[in-house]
Motif scaffolding. Structure first.
Motif, PDB file in Angstrom:
ATOM      1  N   GLU A  71     -14.196 -18.617  23.239  1.00 55.56           N
ATOM      2  CA  GLU A  71     -14.049 -18.404  21.795  1.00 55.56           C
ATOM      3  C   GLU A  71     -15.361 -18.615  21.054  1.00 55.56           C
ATOM      4  N   GLY A 130      -8.688 -18.706  17.058  1.00 59.92           N
ATOM      5  CA  GLY A 130      -8.815 -18.253  18.437  1.00 59.92           C
ATOM      6  C   GLY A 130      -8.815 -19.402  19.420  1.00 59.92           C
ATOM      7  N   LYS A 144      -5.975 -19.890  22.206  1.00 58.71           N
ATOM      8  CA  LYS A 144      -6.419 -19.817  23.600  1.00 58.71           C
ATOM      9  C   LYS A 144      -6.041 -21.100  24.342  1.00 58.71           C
ATOM     10  N   ARG A 162      -6.236 -14.982  22.774  1.00 61.22           N
ATOM     11  CA  ARG A 162      -6.963 -15.063  21.511  1.00 61.22           C
ATOM     12  C   ARG A 162      -6.139 -14.542  20.357  1.00 61.22           C
ATOM     13  N   SER A 203      -9.676 -10.568  13.335  1.00 64.72           N
ATOM     14  CA  SER A 203      -8.235 -10.791  13.378  1.00 64.72           C
ATOM     15  C   SER A 203      -7.483  -9.548  12.933  1.00 64.72           C
ATOM     16  N   GLU A 263      -2.612 -11.971  13.337  1.00 70.10           N
ATOM     17  CA  GLU A 263      -3.380 -13.216  13.211  1.00 70.10           C
ATOM     18  C   GLU A 263      -3.588 -13.595  11.751  1.00 70.10           C
TER      19      GLU A 263
END
Length: 516
Positions: free
Chosen positions: A155, A185, A189, A195, A206, A210
């Motif tokens: 990330e 993220g 993760k 992600r 995103s 997200e």
């Protein structure tokens, strides 16, 4: 609004028969309550709380006006004690920690934690001890931290790649958006092994999923213990006079829309033997067993704990990164010193790694200064007094809510020289001392102390420092010509306007190529 206020006053007036203490007052305490506004009979300062939004600024303004570092605001029948003194904070959360370690039961905490199933929001008792033990002994251990190292690095690399792609197209970078992209993220993760819930954008940003997930996270953060009327007068919850319940419920629903199916699917994969190796935190939680080899956590407990982790990892690091960058761009001397340290220790032929962080003392000082001056929340999560007690000569009744002012501590002029100035050097006491983000003397609030102290010190420190270090080391930042004034938002301690700046790559070209 007038109707709401009238209804609140009417309901409270009718509720007088339920307050036995109104007719007879026994055993008056020998000590006085902390200073505070007198309020009205029965309802106390509830009308002022409704009128004066945001409530935290009204409380802090009162304390400043009367030059007091402790105050008492009676909201309904609840005494809310606010503190901005490190000495008093230590008395509450260290010396008398056994009395103040519990959380109050209220609407917002109950809704967010699905009936107090998680670790941080649970009032206390067996469930809190169970979930706290899970987090401390199974999730936030040094071995799990090392086990998940690769996911955090992925990330951090994606963050650099995302900003690099924007810089190549000449697009300005929204630092707040980039920081939240990284933090979101990281937690996804670490917990889910992915992600994005959707496809993301072509540039690595995103996607709709997200963004909706992140909006829900920030809405929950702002409403959790956000001075809802029902938090202090529980029987008014059914009326939802201030709309807190509706907003919070919708945010939790949007969060669960993405998280719960992932959890249900993963549980089913383990049950059917499709998955047989722990790869992330969700796997760890699912595979905990009790003494009879049965699942230690129910699906509901896992879902509640994942909500808590989702909101806990995102807020502080993203806020620290944006405020630090804003202050450092405004003060080039500080930025140049941070860059010099990074170049000396890391160089320009690679990106910053987690292994570099212990050597980046000035960078740690910048992070700590941002936490001091620009905390992500005005108060810590509330504690509740489990018995009558006396603190520094003040009577603290059983059931009082204790709120430690992060803003008041970090900006206390009695404690800090030039408290409103961003000065990382104040945290470097001598040339060889290692800066740590904790403060055992509570001159500022970072990870807390006592039984309710945050157990994620290692993870939080790592995410915060690596995020800021990657942004500063990998790119040169130029503010817009019309960069807005750096100031707090009216509604919260966030930067009033998102930091937007031009980013220019400053490392060797092959470094970025290796990340594409």
């Amino acid at each position: 609004m007038e109707f709401v206020l009238l209804l609140v006053a009417l309901v409270f007036s009718l509720s007088i028969i339920f307050h036995k203490s109104i007719s007879i007052i026994k055993n008056r305490p020998k000590h006085h309550l902390p200073p505070g506004p007198s309020g009205y009979p029965i309802i106390g300062c509830l009308l002022e709380m409704v009128r004066n939004k945001p409530t935290f600024r009204w409380m802090l303004d009162y304390m400043q006006s009367f030059n007091t570092e402790i105050a008492c605001f009676r909201l309904g029948s609840v005494h809310v004690i606010t503190i901005s003194s490190p000495e008093l904070a230590l008395e509450f959360f260290n010396v008398q920690d056994s009395i103040f370690a519990a959380r109050p039961g209220n609407m917002t905490g109950r809704l967010t934690s699905d009936g107090y199933l998680s670790a941080v929001l649970a009032p206390g008792g067996k469930q809190w001890k169970k979930m706290r033990r899970v987090i401390v002994s199974e999730v936030l251990t040094a071995s799990v931290h090392e086990f998940l190292h690769g996911k955090r690095c992925e990330e951090a690399d994606h963050l650099v790649r995302y900003v690099y792609n924007q810089s190549n197209t000449g697009v300005t970078v929204n630092v707040r958006e980039a920081a939240r992209l990284y933090c979101g993220g990281v937690i996804r993760k670490l917990v889910f092994g992915k992600r994005f819930f959707g496809a993301g954008t072509e540039a690595g940003g995103s996607g709709f999923e997200e963004r909706e997930h992140m909006e829900a996270v920030w809405s929950i953060l702002s409403y959790t213990y956000g001075f809802a009327i029902a938090d202090y007068v529980p029987f008014l919850e059914v009326f939802d006079l201030d709309g807190h319940k509706k907003t919070l419920t919708n945010a939790i629903k949007n969060l669960r829309k993405y998280q719960d199916p992932e959890i249900d699917n993963r549980i089913e994969m383990w049950r059917n033997g499709v998955r047989n190796t722990n790869d992330d935190i969700l796997d760890i939680l699912i595979n905990l067993k009790d003494s009879n080899n049965n699942p230690f956590l129910s699906a509901e407990e896992i879902k509640a704990q994942v909500i808590e982790m989702s909101i806990a990892v995102i807020d502080n690091p993203s806020n620290v990164a944006e405020w630090s960058m804003s202050e450092m761009i405004r003060e080039p001397r500080i930025l140049e010193r941070a860059i010099k340290e990074l170049d000396e220790i890391v160089g320009k032929k690679r990106v910053v790694q987690e292994s570099d962080l212990p050597k980046l003392n000035y960078m740690q000082a910048c992070v700590k200064e941002a936490i001091r001056l620009h905390p992500v929340a005005p108060f810590n999560l509330p504690h509740v007094s489990t018995e009558d007690t006396v603190v520094s000569g003040y009577f603290i009744p059983k059931g009082s809510h204790i709120l430690l002012s992060r803003l008041g501590l970090g900006r206390n002029p009695r404690v800090w020289d030039e408290p409103l100035k961003f000065n990382p050097d104040r945290h470097i006491t001598n040339g060889s001392s290692q800066v740590v983000l904790t403060d055992s003397q509570l001159k500022m609030w970072s990870f807390g102390v006592g039984r309710r102290g945050c157990p994620a010190i290692l993870l939080g420190s790592t995410i915060m420092t690596l995020l800021l270090a990657r942004l500063i080391h990998s790119f040169s930042w130029t503010p817009l010509s019309a960069m807005p004034l750096i100031q707090d938002s009216d509604l919260n301690p966030f930067l009033a306007d998102p930091l937007i700046a031009h980013a220019t790559p400053r490392l060797e070209p092959q470094v970025y190529q290796s990340l594409i």
